[in-house]
Write a protein that holds these residues in place. Sequence first.
Motif, PDB file in Angstrom:
ATOM      1  N   LEU A 102     -12.899  -2.274 -13.784  1.00  0.00           N
ATOM      2  CA  LEU A 102     -12.356  -1.033 -14.318  1.00  0.00           C
ATOM      3  C   LEU A 102     -12.552   0.064 -13.275  1.00  0.00           C
ATOM      4  CD1 LEU A 102     -11.211  -0.023 -17.124  1.00  0.00           C
ATOM      5  CD2 LEU A 102     -13.523   0.814 -17.565  1.00  0.00           C
ATOM      6  N   LEU A 103     -11.504   0.830 -12.996  1.00  0.00           N
ATOM      7  CA  LEU A 103     -11.559   1.858 -11.953  1.00  0.00           C
ATOM      8  C   LEU A 103     -11.161   3.220 -12.504  1.00  0.00           C
ATOM      9  CD1 LEU A 103      -9.560  -0.030  -9.146  1.00  0.00           C
ATOM     10  CD2 LEU A 103     -12.025  -0.151  -9.595  1.00  0.00           C
ATOM     11  N   VAL A 104     -11.817   4.257 -11.986  1.00  0.00           N
ATOM     12  CA  VAL A 104     -11.315   5.626 -12.144  1.00  0.00           C
ATOM     13  C   VAL A 104     -10.820   6.061 -10.774  1.00  0.00           C
ATOM     14  CG1 VAL A 104     -11.879   8.031 -12.622  1.00  0.00           C
ATOM     15  CG2 VAL A 104     -12.820   6.232 -14.071  1.00  0.00           C
ATOM     16  N   VAL A 105      -9.562   6.475 -10.693  1.00  0.00           N
ATOM     17  CA  VAL A 105      -8.984   6.929  -9.429  1.00  0.00           C
ATOM     18  C   VAL A 105      -8.560   8.384  -9.564  1.00  0.00           C
ATOM     19  CG1 VAL A 105      -8.214   4.612  -8.816  1.00  0.00           C
ATOM     20  CG2 VAL A 105      -6.653   6.136 -10.017  1.00  0.00           C
ATOM     21  N   ASP A 106      -8.684   9.119  -8.461  1.00  0.00           N
ATOM     22  CA  ASP A 106      -8.313  10.538  -8.441  1.00  0.00           C
ATOM     23  C   ASP A 106      -7.035  10.697  -7.628  1.00  0.00           C
ATOM     24  OD1 ASP A 106      -8.085  13.248  -8.416  1.00  0.00           O
ATOM     25  OD2 ASP A 106      -9.982  13.642  -7.395  1.00  0.00           O
ATOM     26  N   HIS A 107      -5.949  11.043  -8.302  1.00  0.00           N
ATOM     27  CA  HIS A 107      -4.657  11.186  -7.624  1.00  0.00           C
ATOM     28  C   HIS A 107      -4.583  12.458  -6.788  1.00  0.00           C
ATOM     29  CE1 HIS A 107      -2.579   7.747  -9.484  1.00  0.00           C
ATOM     30  NE2 HIS A 107      -3.382   7.985 -10.513  1.00  0.00           N
ATOM     31  N   ALA A 108      -5.574  13.329  -6.906  1.00  0.00           N
ATOM     32  CA  ALA A 108      -5.604  14.542  -6.086  1.00  0.00           C
ATOM     33  C   ALA A 108      -6.406  14.348  -4.814  1.00  0.00           C
ATOM     34  CB  ALA A 108      -6.185  15.704  -6.896  1.00  0.00           C
ATOM     35  N   SER A 109      -7.065  13.193  -4.693  1.00  0.00           N
ATOM     36  CA  SER A 109      -7.853  12.892  -3.496  1.00  0.00           C
ATOM     37  C   SER A 109      -7.272  11.634  -2.853  1.00  0.00           C
ATOM     38  CB  SER A 109      -9.329  12.673  -3.864  1.00  0.00           C
ATOM     39  OG  SER A 109     -10.092  12.355  -2.722  1.00  0.00           O
ATOM     40  N   LEU A 110      -6.461  11.831  -1.843  1.00  0.00           N
ATOM     41  CA  LEU A 110      -5.746  10.729  -1.211  1.00  0.00           C
ATOM     42  C   LEU A 110      -6.444  10.295   0.079  1.00  0.00           C
ATOM     43  CD1 LEU A 110      -2.062  11.967  -1.712  1.00  0.00           C
ATOM     44  CD2 LEU A 110      -3.415  10.457  -3.187  1.00  0.00           C
ATOM     45  N   LYS A 111      -6.567   8.991   0.266  1.00  0.00           N
ATOM     46  CA  LYS A 111      -7.186   8.419   1.458  1.00  0.00           C
ATOM     47  C   LYS A 111      -6.191   7.477   2.131  1.00  0.00           C
ATOM     48  CE  LYS A 111     -11.311  10.184   0.568  1.00  0.00           C
ATOM     49  NZ  LYS A 111     -11.991  11.162   1.442  1.00  0.00           N
ATOM     50  N   ARG A 112      -6.182   7.501   3.471  1.00  0.00           N
ATOM     51  CA  ARG A 112      -5.292   6.595   4.197  1.00  0.00           C
ATOM     52  C   ARG A 112      -5.894   5.206   4.275  1.00  0.00           C
ATOM     53  NH1 ARG A 112      -0.965   8.928   6.322  1.00  0.00           N
ATOM     54  NH2 ARG A 112      -1.032  11.190   6.705  1.00  0.00           N
ATOM     55  N   LEU A 115      -3.005   0.659   6.755  1.00  0.00           N
ATOM     56  CA  LEU A 115      -1.592   0.706   7.134  1.00  0.00           C
ATOM     57  C   LEU A 115      -1.094   2.143   7.263  1.00  0.00           C
ATOM     58  CD1 LEU A 115      -0.190  -2.143   4.829  1.00  0.00           C
ATOM     59  CD2 LEU A 115      -0.790  -2.276   7.260  1.00  0.00           C
ATOM     60  N   GLY A 116      -1.997   3.095   7.066  1.00  0.00           N
ATOM     61  CA  GLY A 116      -1.637   4.490   7.200  1.00  0.00           C
ATOM     62  C   GLY A 116      -1.041   5.111   5.951  1.00  0.00           C
ATOM     63  N   ARG A 117      -1.021   4.340   4.854  1.00  0.00           N
ATOM     64  CA  ARG A 117      -0.464   4.857   3.608  1.00  0.00           C
ATOM     65  C   ARG A 117      -1.532   5.607   2.830  1.00  0.00           C
ATOM     66  NH1 ARG A 117       2.243  -0.935   2.011  1.00  0.00           N
ATOM     67  NH2 ARG A 117       3.894  -0.951   3.602  1.00  0.00           N
ATOM     68  N   LEU A 118      -1.121   6.687   2.167  1.00  0.00           N
ATOM     69  CA  LEU A 118      -2.041   7.475   1.360  1.00  0.00           C
ATOM     70  C   LEU A 118      -2.200   6.843  -0.019  1.00  0.00           C
ATOM     71  CD1 LEU A 118      -0.890  11.089   2.283  1.00  0.00           C
ATOM     72  CD2 LEU A 118      -3.046   9.990   2.913  1.00  0.00           C
ATOM     73  N   LYS A 119      -3.441   6.615  -0.420  1.00  0.00           N
ATOM     74  CA  LYS A 119      -3.742   6.010  -1.714  1.00  0.00           C
ATOM     75  C   LYS A 119      -4.770   6.871  -2.432  1.00  0.00           C
ATOM     76  CE  LYS A 119      -1.305   2.181  -1.212  1.00  0.00           C
ATOM     77  NZ  LYS A 119      -0.219   1.781  -2.132  1.00  0.00           N
ATOM     78  N   PRO A 120      -4.672   6.975  -3.769  1.00  0.00           N
ATOM     79  CA  PRO A 120      -5.679   7.755  -4.506  1.00  0.00           C
ATOM     80  C   PRO A 120      -7.055   7.126  -4.372  1.00  0.00           C
ATOM     81  CG  PRO A 120      -4.240   6.563  -6.017  1.00  0.00           C
ATOM     82  CD  PRO A 120      -3.635   6.434  -4.657  1.00  0.00           C
ATOM     83  N   GLU A 121      -8.070   7.976  -4.260  1.00  0.00           N
ATOM     84  CA  GLU A 121      -9.438   7.511  -4.043  1.00  0.00           C
ATOM     85  C   GLU A 121     -10.032   6.924  -5.324  1.00  0.00           C
ATOM     86  OE1 GLU A 121     -13.650   9.188  -2.172  1.00  0.00           O
ATOM     87  OE2 GLU A 121     -12.117  10.589  -2.881  1.00  0.00           O
TER      88      GLU A 121
END
Length: 312
Positions: A102-112, A115-121
């Motif tokens: 189970l994960l909680v992800v923050d769509h306001a905190s993006l990490k590369r 592959l250089g793509r931005l993903k929520p932390e």
Amino acid sequence: MRQSFFSPRKLVGKFVPVKGPAQPVAGKGHASSAVRTPVKTGETLGRIGTLEVRMARNLKEVRKAQRLRYQVFYEEMSAIADAATLSSRRDSDAFDAYCDHLLVVDHASLKRNKLGRLKPEIVGTYRVLRQDVANRNGGFYTSGEYDIQSLIDANPGKKFMELGRSCVLKPYRNKKTVELLWHGIWAYVLRHNIDVMLGCASIEGTNPDMIADQLAFLHHNARAPEEWRVRAVEDRYVEMNRKPAAEIDSKAALRALPPLVKGYLRLGAFIGDGAVVDSQFGTTDVLIIMPVSELNSRYVNYYGADASRYSS
């Protein structure tokens, strides 16, 4: 938690459904008599603002959760890493391969990513293991510390689920994140018709005498009734009854307990018989037992009988 709260049993109430079309919790058997679709990989279970709680979508996300666990358990806390853990900088074990994450992800905190793509932390995680999956893969992690099989055998009609490896990134250790994690767990419990949750919760430190008040408080105020009582395995058993109840400053002991343990008590959890020292993680563990039928109705109704409070 209110400082007047000393007996978790006083807060335990039978589940009372919220008003509306929500499904009730069955008095016996599974958590709900309704037929539900099991939680799917990657499925969203709730949202609050930019935070989303969902299941891990793939192995990459599981590895990110493992890196979060490493950051919290090994870098921030006092867990001792072996060579493989130091090299990978991930907290992992054999159970990760067949647990749900189970994960909680923050769509306001993006990490590369690589592959250089931005993903929520990923900022929070919980590991869950259902009984049917554990039976196919060598059992529960908790069985290395507690004789939980005796409890399972005594309740052949009930579905058990293990909770473990809970952690949240430090800036996110607030009510919102914790509520979202528990919303996800409650949705998972309902969808898989879970009857009993269990798992180990940790108190920092490996010297039981230094945390005697906390252990004794739990022993005198939250020990499971006989029908739900489970004993630590004999060669790891640590006595929790280290002080008479009259000698404990209950308010101070309660304040000293880790937030996760206090959260479990609020939900109506019971504590097993005996503690276990975990030298690798620098903690003393206690067993948490939470029959769904015994959960505190105030908190269950808060999340919704159908886990709809933070549904997306």
